[in-house]
Scaffold this motif. Structure first.
Motif, PDB file in Angstrom:
ATOM      1  N   LEU A  50       0.872  -1.333   0.050  1.00 43.87           N
ATOM      2  CA  LEU A  50      -0.289   0.131  -0.026  1.00 43.87           C
ATOM      3  C   LEU A  50       0.927   1.263   0.033  1.00 43.87           C
ATOM      4  CD1 LEU A  50      -2.823   1.449   0.206  1.00 43.87           C
ATOM      5  CD2 LEU A  50      -2.494   1.106   2.817  1.00 43.87           C
ATOM      6  N   LEU A  51       1.923   1.169   0.870  1.00 44.55           N
ATOM      7  CA  LEU A  51       2.819   2.524   0.815  1.00 44.55           C
ATOM      8  C   LEU A  51       3.462   2.562  -0.598  1.00 44.55           C
ATOM      9  CD1 LEU A  51       4.516   4.815   2.467  1.00 44.55           C
ATOM     10  CD2 LEU A  51       6.027   2.666   3.087  1.00 44.55           C
ATOM     11  N   GLU A  52       3.942   1.710  -1.159  1.00 43.85           N
ATOM     12  CA  GLU A  52       4.625   1.633  -2.318  1.00 43.85           C
ATOM     13  C   GLU A  52       3.572   2.117  -3.454  1.00 43.85           C
ATOM     14  OE1 GLU A  52       7.608   1.868  -5.341  1.00 43.85           O
ATOM     15  OE2 GLU A  52       7.647   1.574  -3.111  1.00 43.85           O
ATOM     16  N   THR A  60       3.768   5.524  -5.653  1.00 50.18           N
ATOM     17  CA  THR A  60       3.858   5.714  -7.218  1.00 50.18           C
ATOM     18  C   THR A  60       2.478   6.515  -7.638  1.00 50.18           C
ATOM     19  OG1 THR A  60       4.346   3.389  -7.222  1.00 50.18           O
ATOM     20  CG2 THR A  60       3.269   4.061  -9.302  1.00 50.18           C
ATOM     21  N   ASN A  61       1.592   6.592  -6.760  1.00 48.85           N
ATOM     22  CA  ASN A  61       0.595   7.555  -7.292  1.00 48.85           C
ATOM     23  C   ASN A  61       0.481   8.914  -6.785  1.00 48.85           C
ATOM     24  OD1 ASN A  61      -1.578   5.932  -8.983  1.00 48.85           O
ATOM     25  ND2 ASN A  61      -0.835   4.558  -7.631  1.00 48.85           N
ATOM     26  N   GLY A  62       1.766   9.271  -5.960  1.00 52.33           N
ATOM     27  CA  GLY A  62       1.685  10.558  -5.592  1.00 52.33           C
ATOM     28  C   GLY A  62       0.940  10.943  -4.474  1.00 52.33           C
ATOM     29  N   VAL A 101      -6.967  -3.526  -4.141  1.00 51.50           N
ATOM     30  CA  VAL A 101      -6.525  -2.239  -4.910  1.00 51.50           C
ATOM     31  C   VAL A 101      -4.984  -2.285  -5.221  1.00 51.50           C
ATOM     32  CG1 VAL A 101      -6.070   0.286  -4.929  1.00 51.50           C
ATOM     33  CG2 VAL A 101      -8.391  -0.734  -4.906  1.00 51.50           C
ATOM     34  N   VAL A 102      -4.538  -2.826  -4.004  1.00 47.06           N
ATOM     35  CA  VAL A 102      -2.992  -2.605  -3.927  1.00 47.06           C
ATOM     36  C   VAL A 102      -2.348  -3.781  -4.680  1.00 47.06           C
ATOM     37  CG1 VAL A 102      -0.963  -3.345  -2.227  1.00 47.06           C
ATOM     38  CG2 VAL A 102      -2.538  -1.719  -1.594  1.00 47.06           C
TER      39      VAL A 102
END
Length: 844
Positions: free
Chosen positions: A286-288, A292-294, A557-558
């Motif tokens: 989730l953090l990554e 990635t999506n800012g 989602v992740v």
């Protein structure tokens, strides 16, 4: 944060307003002895004043001056925390022990969860705030005596927030480990002063409404209030369809008039609870995905809350095509904003929030995303909502929203009975105490939060999930990792034998608050989630389904984001976070350093100029005049460059306006900027560095960049000329008996040494005429630009390629010698010198 303990009808025997509780549970791998835990508690009381405090004062005003008894005047006896230096309480006043009937984790979980459920709604045990204490700690231990245990902290929310409770519990665990290892606390926590109020921490000392009155209200504050009021026009959903909500505007008017909108509800509400854990792998993914999506994890959580709420808002009666707006409460640590005077040195409550308006979102959108998480449309929906939350949060913070929010809160609490308004809303049949569709409180990473200050350390370390007891001296620094003298990392997983396994926390929404509520904290890489809405609005069964759907949404989602190649270019290139910004900053530092001498000279000259100008207005007029052109020169360069790129780009024209290749390049650039925080930050640093380097070159008068000379003083033939030379020093003998009429006519600019002119223009003319009274003049200033050499591909496409004309005005001062004319522009008047006249040898 301290609620007033009165009620307007207190004299009629009605109870005071109920206070709000704060509950947090910490699961440990081992069980401390009662003796060690009691000593640690008493040390904590010595350290933190609010743990030994009581409340004095009733908060009643001198009078209520409006028809509906809502507006207050005066407060002679305000509610105040009082913490005597002498010991007023002992551990026996706050420590409870529950021996769990069983030996396994399930029995322990049932015990502490029952305790959590009771304490989150029941504040009766601290109802007598004038006596205290306002907190307690319950130890749940298994029959085997040395296995896992749970510490349940409960308090009046007025004295604590989760950040400070993390610090407190960490202090007590460390002290217990030290006592059991060494027989004493080897490094005691430093005693702290009574914490300041949140209003003082954010607004600054002596800056409350009572201190500054209307001086503290700015246009931005009024805009904040107007924006808050406008939220109602979006009609966010606050109750499921099975519970009919009344008209929000009518409800507000009814409440202000001292009545509960729709009448008073009779049913009691209570908190229902669900606890969930997101695995380490999913939390890391989730953090990554957020990077990635800012966006931040909190942004993703608010999106998940809105989407999951859309699955349950119809009350089980699906209505195809229905879209709704969701108002999401996002909790904030107010220590981060405004004056930032509170440093979380002691237990206190600095909790605040901002509102996010997300939508419109179609009903059952969360279900749609979960059913097909790999769909580009569903991925786009989730991350678009996350970015919307980020944008609204950034706007709130950058516009000083937290300061305005506290200012308005302080004003409202000073002049009105806000608690009475909340109570009327809580009893209302129309709203049932709901003001938000959902709420997210994300306390971040447990280990990254500052630990308590200790007597023998000058700096604070971080809270540690694991810390092995060692005999060597530890060097502690305020960062995520600490190091021992031999270079071995000191960030480990336990205090002695005590490992922190789980942390869950929450505050009640049973009286008023959010329809759905989620509190999260990440411990040892795994996110812990507490779901705590109010029943019967949300049933036990619905809350369990909501919690499962929320977690499933994040997981799916992740998983789809990590398997999708749709990351931005920088993430695919594995460029480390912050590296581009560092490179841009390093290049900028070199550019600035090259012109450091010129910058130093400029600021020295500026200081001398300020000291020698009598009227500060004259000084700032001149400085602003300089700034206008110092900014204008570098800003013009990318405009000309982009113009050349536009007109030199190959490919077919789109709508006969722009080349297709130019349009695609812009789309790629905007996409990279929007989706990559790394690129965006680096671009900002690079732009600022280039700007300062360009201006520095202007101050130095170097090369092509320095066609203009921005330095305040000038150097000519080895001599420094400070400011403008005296007219008599530069005028030539040909100026004797100068005929002012000769000033009229067309002047052609041949060359200039003037930072008010732009090197990119050409064919500059000045058509000057005197006014009939000969006391003024008018200049028809003509210019073409850009010059062919400045924009080789686009100079003839410029809107001023064929020339532009501007009118300038000036005056003739009778006190000036012939040859000086006064010109005015940009709010500044300056003298124009005519220093030499060349006469035609034939005509004279």
């Amino acid at each position: 944060m301290l609620p007033r303990q009165y009620r307007p009808k207190l004299d009629k025997g009605e109870d005071a307003f109920p206070s709000m509780s704060h509950v947090s549970v910490t699961l440990l791998s081992a069980t401390p002895s009662i003796e060690a835990l009691s000593q640690a508690i008493e040390m904590a009381m010595d350290t933190h004043p609010l743990l030994r405090c009581h409340v004095e004062g009733d908060g009643e005003p001198d009078e209520r001056i409006d028809l509906f008894q809502m507006v207050r005047k005066g407060e002679p006896n305000p509610c105040t925390f009082v913490a005597p230096n002498e010991k007023t309480f002992t551990s026996k006043d706050v420590l409870r022990v529950v021996d769990v009937d069983g030996t396994d984790a399930n029995a322990l979980a049932k015990s502490w969860q029952d305790n959590f459920s009771t304490d989150i709604d029941d504040g009766s045990w601290y109802k007598n705030a004038s006596k205290g204490p306002l907190w307690r700690l319950t130890l749940h231990r298994l029959n085997n005596g040395d296995g896992q245990c749970a510490l349940v902290f409960a308090s009046n929310h007025a004295i604590s927030d989760q950040g400070s409770v993390n610090m407190l519990v960490d202090q007590m665990i460390a002290d217990v480990a030290s006592i059991e290892e060494n027989g004493t606390i080897s490094n005691k926590a430093a005693s702290q002063e009574m914490p300041m109020a949140m209003e003082d921490s954010v607004l600054g000392i002596e800056n409350r409404w009572s201190d500054v009155q209307t001086e503290g209200i700015s246009p931005s504050t009024l805009k904040y209030v107007a924006d808050k009021a406008a939220e109602g026009f979006r009609n966010p959903v606050i109750l499921p369809d099975s519970e009919k909500a009344g008209d929000s505007t009518l409800s507000a008017i009814t409440t202000i008039m001292g009545q509960s909108a729709g009448g008073e509800i009779e049913a009691e509400r209570k908190t229902v609870l669900q606890f969930r854990t997101l695995s380490k792998e999913t939390t890391a993914a989730l953090l990554e995905a957020c990077r990635t999506n800012g966006v931040t994890i909190t942004n993703a959580l608010t999106a998940a809350a809105a989407l999951t709420s859309s699955d349950f808002i119809d009350g089980g009666d699906a209505k195809a095509g229905t879209k709704r707006n969701y108002k999401v409460l996002q909790s904030l640590d107010m220590r981060r904003f405004g004056a930032q005077l509170d440093k979380c040195d002691t237990v206190a409550c600095m909790a605040g929030s901002n509102d996010l308006m997300l939508g419109p979102i179609q009903d059952r959108s969360g279900e749609t995303v979960r059913s097909d998480p790999e769909s580009s449309e569903n991925q786009k929906l989730f991350w678009a909502l996350s970015r919307e939350g980020r944008m609204q949060t950034n706007k709130f913070v950058s516009s000083d929203g937290p300061v305005h929010a506290v200012r308005v809160f302080d004003f409202a609490m000073t002049i009105s009975d806000m608690n009475n308004l909340v109570d009327l809303t809580a009893r209302s049949k129309d709203s049932q105490g709901r003001a938000y569709s959902a709420g997210i409180s994300n306390n971040g990473v447990y280990e990254r939060q500052a630990a308590v200050k200790r007597d023998d350390t000058s700096e604070r370390g971080n809270i540690q999930v694991r810390t092995t007891c060692v005999t060597l001296v530890i060097i502690v620094v305020n960062c995520t990792h600490t190091y021992s003298p031999n270079g071995i990392s000191n960030v480990q997983i336990k205090h002695g034998k005590y490992e922190v396994l789980d942390v869950f926390y929450g505050t009640p929404h049973s009286r008023s608050g959010c329809l759905y509520s989620v509190s999260t904290i990440t411990v040892d890489g795994s996110m812990k989630l507490t779901f705590n809405p109010a029943s019967p609005i949300v049933s036990e069964e619905t809350n369990a389904e909501y919690a499962d759907a929320f977690v499933e949404l994040l997981e799916k989602v992740v998983a789809s984001s990590s398997s999708s190649p749709a990351g931005n270019i920088l993430s695919n290139l594995n460029i480390s976070e912050g590296s581009l910004s560092l490179v841009a900053a390093a290049c900028g530092a070199v550019g600035i350093a090259i012109h450091a001498g010129a910058w130093s000279e400029f600021f020295t000259n500026l200081s001398v100029m300020k000291d020698n100008v009598a009227d500060p207005k004259d000084f700032w007029d001149a400085v602003n005049f300089w700034i206008f052109f110092a900014v204008g020169h570098p800003l013009l360069q990318p405009i000309l460059w982009i113009s050349d790129v536009l007109h030199g780009s190959p490919g077919p024209m789109v709508l006969d306006l722009v080349p297709a290749s130019f349009l695609m390049a812009n789309i790629l650039f905007i996409g990279l900027t929007a989706f990559s925080k790394e690129f965006r930050n680096a671009l900002n640093v690079a732009a600022l560095s280039a700007f300062l380097t360009y201006v520095g070159a202007g101050l130095d008068g170097q090369a092509g960049l320095g066609d203009f000379n921005l330095q305040l003083n000038d150097s000519y033939q080895g001599q420094v000329v400070k400011g403008c030379p005296a007219y008599e020093d530069v005028r030539q003998p040909s100026m004797n008996d100068f005929d002012l009429d000769k000033y009229q006519g067309k002047w052609y600019e041949q060359k200039f040494h003037d930072w008010t002119q732009f090197k990119e223009v050409y064919d500059t003319t000045l058509d000057i005429k005197l006014t009939p009274d000969r006391l003024g003049w008018i200049d028809d200033f003509g210019v073409k630009g850009p010059a062919p050499d400045s924009a080789k591909l686009s100079w003839d496409k410029s809107p001023v390629a064929n020339g532009a004309h501007y009118f300038l005005f000036g005056r003739v001062d009778a006190n000036d010698p012939p040859g000086i004319l006064r010109e005015k522009g940009f709010g500044v008047e300056f003298p124009d010198y005519i220093v030499d006249v060349k006469k035609d040898p034939t005509t004279g």
